[in-house]
Design a protein around this motif. Structure first.
Motif, short mmCIF file in Angstrom:
data_model
loop_
_atom_site.label_atom_id
_atom_site.label_comp_id
_atom_site.label_asym_id
_atom_site.label_seq_id
_atom_site.Cartn_x
_atom_site.Cartn_y
_atom_site.Cartn_z
N LEU A 103 10.17 4.98 2.96
CA LEU A 103 10.15 6.11 3.90
C LEU A 103 11.40 6.97 3.76
O LEU A 103 11.34 8.20 3.84
CB LEU A 103 10.00 5.59 5.34
N LEU A 104 12.54 6.30 3.58
CA LEU A 104 13.80 7.04 3.41
C LEU A 104 13.76 7.87 2.13
O LEU A 104 14.22 9.03 2.11
CB LEU A 104 14.98 6.07 3.38
N PHE A 105 13.19 7.32 1.06
CA PHE A 105 13.07 8.05 -0.20
C PHE A 105 12.21 9.30 -0.01
O PHE A 105 12.57 10.40 -0.46
CB PHE A 105 12.47 7.13 -1.27
N VAL A 106 11.08 9.14 0.68
CA VAL A 106 10.20 10.29 0.94
C VAL A 106 10.93 11.33 1.81
O VAL A 106 10.83 12.54 1.57
CB VAL A 106 8.90 9.83 1.64
N PHE A 107 11.68 10.87 2.81
CA PHE A 107 12.44 11.76 3.69
C PHE A 107 13.47 12.56 2.89
O PHE A 107 13.60 13.78 3.06
CB PHE A 107 13.13 10.94 4.78
N LEU A 108 14.19 11.88 1.98
CA LEU A 108 15.20 12.56 1.16
C LEU A 108 14.55 13.56 0.20
O LEU A 108 15.09 14.65 -0.04
CB LEU A 108 16.02 11.52 0.39
N LEU A 109 13.39 13.19 -0.35
CA LEU A 109 12.66 14.13 -1.21
C LEU A 109 12.26 15.38 -0.43
O LEU A 109 12.32 16.50 -0.95
CB LEU A 109 11.41 13.47 -1.80
N SER A 110 11.84 15.18 0.82
CA SER A 110 11.45 16.32 1.67
C SER A 110 12.63 17.24 1.92
O SER A 110 12.49 18.47 1.89
CB SER A 110 10.89 15.81 3.00
N ILE A 111 13.81 16.64 2.16
CA ILE A 111 15.02 17.45 2.38
C ILE A 111 15.35 18.26 1.12
O ILE A 111 15.66 19.46 1.20
CB ILE A 111 16.21 16.54 2.76
N ILE A 112 15.26 17.61 -0.05
CA ILE A 112 15.54 18.31 -1.31
C ILE A 112 14.59 19.48 -1.49
O ILE A 112 15.00 20.58 -1.88
CB ILE A 112 15.42 17.33 -2.50
N TYR A 113 13.32 19.27 -1.17
CA TYR A 113 12.30 20.30 -1.38
C TYR A 113 12.45 21.46 -0.39
O TYR A 113 12.27 22.63 -0.76
CB TYR A 113 10.91 19.68 -1.25
N ILE A 158 0.84 -1.20 0.00
CA ILE A 158 0.00 0.00 0.00
C ILE A 158 0.87 1.25 0.00
O ILE A 158 0.61 2.21 -0.74
CB ILE A 158 -0.96 0.00 1.21
N MET A 159 1.93 1.23 0.81
CA MET A 159 2.83 2.38 0.88
C MET A 159 3.50 2.63 -0.48
O MET A 159 3.60 3.77 -0.94
CB MET A 159 3.90 2.15 1.95
#
Length: 465
Positions: free
Chosen positions: A148-158, A18-19
């Motif tokens: 989750l790590l991918f989403v976290f890294l995307l958040s840092i980039i943004y 689902i995630m």
């Protein structure tokens, strides 16, 4: 495995899937608004390469999964580490060959996808091994950690001053994969080491795992390969922008296929537990039920249509391909849920494998025809549908022939294709989306009334176990 452990494993597995789907869905809606059509096309090209490279274990992982999960082969688990490094070496040679023959404008994307291949393909053998040992919870955790790590890294980039580019997003994807494989190494160090011996046992094992795994990979991924070849043809002839518009619609249908694949996990034990002598009697009823479920899935066309129209207007040109893709989803959904599962129950895997090989060879031939003779992308999707239709007809014909049905092609036509023709007419020739939806729901209601006895029989399948 206890009921408690099984429930826990299922919860983690479902949560991980689902995630993955949710993150992919959000990306599909957000990235087109951030990047140009060409830039988003490069992301989709990277993901397409990722899909192909994820099968660059050459069937070894699947062979190990099937053979080493059998009790009599537990002593061969010592070869896991060698298989891991063998896949990595084979992938490196494959990647060098691909990069040397890649158009200069796509070398960077190919190199980044190649790094992803080195991180993903060899890892699959360890993940399959853990699953065969009943460690589904652990493998699901690795998927969750990676996403989750991918989403976290995307958040840092943004949120920081790092520029939001496709390259940086791919770097984030690669870093999340690298962290996952490091966690695997730390947690399961024995699976990454091996002792080389001088006898031929190891080489015999490799050959046996190839022989077992390659047909399994082809059976499970033939439609992905077929659609992928058509996508490469679009990119090659019409460029990255047309590829981007076509691919976003293909991705929407891919989400449906993930859902349908999960349904197939339910139908396999259902078919396996039906008394072999009553399969012929039951098949026609189950077939109608599966087709009815596929009709319900088609309702997703309408929210997708409105979503793209209002949120992604730059991609609305691609909506013309969506009805064809959803028909492909219906046909392939039935293949996955019913035809393939039933042929496996009847131990006819070799037939499935041979048909898939023929269809992939046919698709490669059509690829060359597209490059030289096809002038519009729409006709590529028509050809795609025809190939999947041939696949469906071959497997459906094979199943009905084995079960002793008469007038097979006539039955297939009246059972399903009249409805498919009607659905395409509603989606393409109705003057408004509201009218189309109203008529579509009406067709489903008529189908339900005509086949109400069959659908009601679903609860009786357990009687013939």
């Amino acid at each position: 495995m206890s009921k408690k452990s099984l429930s826990k494993s299922l919860i983690y597995l479902i949560s991980a899937n689902i995630m993955s789907v949710m993150i992919s869905g959000v990306i599909l809606l957000i990235f087109p608004k951030i990047f140009s059509i060409a830039e988003f096309g490069m992301w989709q090209f990277y993901m397409l390469l990722n899909m192909y490279f994820s099968y660059a274990a050459f069937g070894l992982a699947d062979g190990v999964y099937v053979r080493y999960s059998e009790k009599q082969n537990f002593d061969k688990l010592k070869y896991i580490g060698f298989h891991f490094w063998l896949i990595m070496i084979l992938d490196i040679f494959l990647i060098i060959g691909l990069i040397l023959n890649t158009d200069i404008s796509k070398v960077k994307i190919m190199m980044l996808a190649s790094i992803s291949c080195i991180l993903v393909a060899p890892k699959s053998i360890i993940v399959y091994h853990l699953q065969s040992m009943g460690k589904t919870t652990e493998t699901s955790m690795y998927i969750i950690i990676e996403k989750l790590l991918f989403v976290f890294l995307l958040s840092i980039i943004y949120m920081t001053n790092i520029s939001v580019t496709i390259s940086n997003i791919i770097y984030a994807d690669l870093l999340s994969k690298l962290v996952t494989i490091v966690c695997l190494v730390i947690k399961n160090p024995k699976n990454f080491t091996f002792k080389f011996n001088n006898n031929f046992d190891l080489f015999k094992e490799i050959i046996e795992n190839f022989k077992t795994g390659i047909p399994l990979v082809l059976i499970g991924t033939s439609t992905l390969f077929i659609i992928g070849i058509f996508r490469f043809a679009i990119e090659k002839k019409w460029g990255i922008e047309s590829f981007s518009k076509a691919s976003i619609m293909i991705n929407f249908s891919s989400f449906l296929m993930i859902f349908i694949s999960s349904i197939s996990l339910i139908f396999f034990p259902l078919l396996r537990n039906i008394n072999i002598n009553s399969i012929s009697y039951r098949y026609n009823k189950i077939s109608k039920i599966v087709f009815f479920l596929m009709l319900l899935v088609l309702l997703i066309y309408y929210p997708i249509y409105m979503l793209v129209q209002y949120l992604l207007p730059n991609y609305s040109d691609g909506l013309i391909f969506l009805p064809i893709l959803l028909i492909i989803t219906i046909l392939d959904g039935k293949i996955i849920i019913l035809n393939t599962n039933l042929l496996k129950v009847l131990r006819k895997e070799k037939k499935i494998f041979i048909y898939n090989v023929y269809l992939i060879l046919l698709t490669i031939s059509i690829y060359l025809i597209i490059l030289y003779f096809i002038s519009e992308v729409f006709y590529v999707f028509i050809l795609m549908m025809i190939v999947i239709l041939i696949k469906y007809l071959l497997l459906e014909y094979e199943v009905r022939k084995i079960l002793g049905y008469q007038k097979i092609l006539v039955n297939i036509f009246f059972d399903e294709f009249l409805y498919i023709i009607l659905i395409l007419s509603l989606m393409y020739f109705t003057d408004s989306i509201i009218n189309s939806l109203t008529l579509f729901v009406f067709v489903i209601c008529i189908y339900s009334l005509i086949n109400k006895g069959v659908i009601r029989d679903l609860k009786y399948f357990k009687d013939n176990r």
